[in-house]
Design an enzyme around this catalytic site. Structure first.
Site: not given
Length: 538
Positions: A27, A37-38, A57, A83, A100
């Site tokens: 992902y 962010f990731d 999540i 979140y 994502f």
């Protein structure tokens, strides 16, 4: 609300994610403005997790359900399914919408079993893989997404192993059972029956499902003996091969999958060997026992009775060998001439003996019926002096004690025929010969050691009669003329079947004891006189 956009869906989707499944996926995580962010790609490993068990999540737990392996989804997750108002300090701010880009790599469930899909199976399947069997197979190993991680084809060497005794991962041990030689199947193995959480430390990551595309080439068990399949057994089989016999046979040698590794036919020459004496591999030594001339059989030899783990030449290690053989002939070194009389005249009083002059017809063939020669096709008889070495020893023996008009078959082993070398272009080496013979004429020969005999009393003045010019010396011309006269008038007889001039010259040379080309009265002696003198000396 949760947003799911299916950006790529594979044509084939045999299985989709359900709650409780374990997935491996890549992902990219970003905010709506595109700020990343990731990323699992940056870490060089997939994200591995159970779906629907609260390990993700809530939005991702929902978004993954229904995905196929190799499917790509773009997912928008609102804060309440991500979140929330707290965020993740230093990474995700409060009330953040998350994007994502997800690619599903792998999918399995803890209740999964090994899956087997056979896509080719031979019509004939005499045997299938069982526990403790030894197999040789080729494979391509891929992950569920099709990524190749290993291939025996690339190494150009089969994978060789025992099945069901722990030499393989458990899933492969199960997946190979029941396979036939030549069968092709796809074996899908969940990670807990493969390399588990840790992978293999090399090409296979932890928790990876494995897919093996397998073709089985060979199969045997260490307890196997040879297998014999009779393909053709002649109706008439008077003799079967035994240990110590010498065989001539043709063969095609193949592996179990049909790959040809050798053929005597391609060399246009039989394979010639003793059996039961260790001259050939153990399985062939055993498989050639009990065969008839003309028989065709298939001999299947496990590797421990063949070329073992090392193989030889074109034969790979641990290979089962299949020989389709055709026995051309066989004999034993102790064999003598075999005679079968088919017809003998009722007035059979004069029998052939050494020194007799014979005229006969024959057909000559090999044991398998291949015709070698025939006097009938030449339109003339074959003429010999029996026992004079004009034919092979076996024929000299086979023509003994035969009467005119008799018909017989004479079988001659090679050591009494043309031996290991044969006759180039005519008779193969080490061949057993079969002669069908009919004796047409017999002229009685002279006693052994004699080339000429008198039919009546011998003149007491023999030397003087031969010495026509009375000079006390006999020349070859005088000697020859005298002998010719005796034969023509019936007073004497020459050994039949020999050249007149050669016989006379030989007789003259025997009398010409000093070798000067002349015979004197002192040199001249009849054969019985020579015998008496030798006896007196003794």
């Amino acid at each position: 609300e949760l947003g799911v956009e299916r950006r790529f869906v594979p044509e084939s989707c045999p299985r989709a994610v359900r709650p409780g499944d374990f997935v491996r996926y890549h992902y990219l995580g970003a905010f709506p403005d595109g700020t990343r962010f990731d990323s699992s790609y940056d870490r060089g490993s997939t994200f591995n997790v159970f779906v629907g068990k609260g390990q993700l999540i809530a939005g991702m737990d929902q978004a993954l359900v229904g995905m196929c392996v190799n499917e790509r989804r773009f997912v928008k997750i609102p804060p309440k399914l991500a979140y929330g108002s707290e965020g993740v300090p230093g990474v995700i701010p409060p009330n953040a919408v998350l994007h994502f880009d997800v690619l599903l790599i792998d999918l399995w469930n803890s209740e999964d079993e090994v899956q087997v899909q056979t896509y080719f199976k031979p019509e004939k399947c005499p045997r299938t893989v069982q526990v403790s069997d030894f197999v040789r197979y080729h494979y391509n190993g891929t992950f569920l997404d099709g990524t190749l991680f290993d291939s025996s084809h690339n190494r150009m060497r089969t994978y060789d192993t025992y099945v069901g005794i722990g030499w393989l991962i458990p899933g492969m041990d199960q997946g190979l059972l029941g396979m036939c030689v030549g069968e092709k199947r796809i074996i899908t193995i969940p990670p807990f029956l493969a390399y588990g959480e840790d992978g293999d430390g090399k090409e296979i990551p932890g928790q990876a499902s494995l897919v093996f595309d397998v073709v089985l080439l060979d199969l045997h068990n260490p307890k196997d003996g040879i297998a014999i399949e009779n393909q053709l057994v002649p109706e008439s089989c008077e003799r079967r091969s035994q240990a110590g016999d010498f065989l001539r046979y043709h063969y095609n040698g193949t592996l179990l999958d049909g790959t040809l590794f050798d053929s005597s036919y391609s060399r246009n020459h039989t394979y010639d060997t003793y059996v039961g004496k260790g001259y050939v591999i153990a399985g062939m030594d055993e498989g050639l026992l009990g065969v008839c001339t003309g028989e065709k059989r298939r001999i299947i030899i496990p590797p421990h009775l063949g070329y073992g783990e090392e193989g030889r030449g074109k034969i790979p290690g641990s290979a089962v060998l299949v020989f389709d053989i055709h026995v051309v002939d066989f004999h034993n070194p102790s064999d003598s001439v075999s005679i079968t009389v088919h017809y003998k005249p009722s007035n059979c009083t004069v029998l052939s003996k050494k020194g007799d002059y014979l005229k006969y017809h024959y057909n000559a063939s090999l044991l398998d019926g291949t015709l070698l020669d025939s006097t009938h096709s030449l339109g003339k008889t074959y003429n010999i002096v029996l026992g004079s070495g004009q034919v092979v020893l076996g024929m000299d023996m086979g023509l003994q004690d035969m009467c005119v008009g008799e018909r017989r078959t004479v079988v001659i082993p090679p050591h009494l025929g043309y031996g290991e070398d044969g006759v180039e272009g005519e008779v193969p080496g080490s061949a057993v010969l079969v002669f069908d013979i009919e004796l047409l004429e017999l002229v009685s020969g002279l006693p052994e050691g004699y080339m000429f005999v008198w039919n009546g009393e011998v003149s007491p003045n023999l030397f003087e009669e031969i010495d026509q010019n009375h000079d006390g010396e006999v020349l070859l011309e005088e000697f020859s003329e005298y002998i010719q006269t005796q034969v023509d008038t019936g007073k004497g007889k020459l050994a039949p079947g020999f050249d007149f001039e050669k016989i006379v010259k030989n007789m003259f040379t025997n009398q010409d004891r000093d070798g000067n080309g002349k015979v004197t009265a002192e040199e001249f002696k009849l054969k019985d006189q020579e015998a008496r003198e030798e006896h007196d000396e003794l």
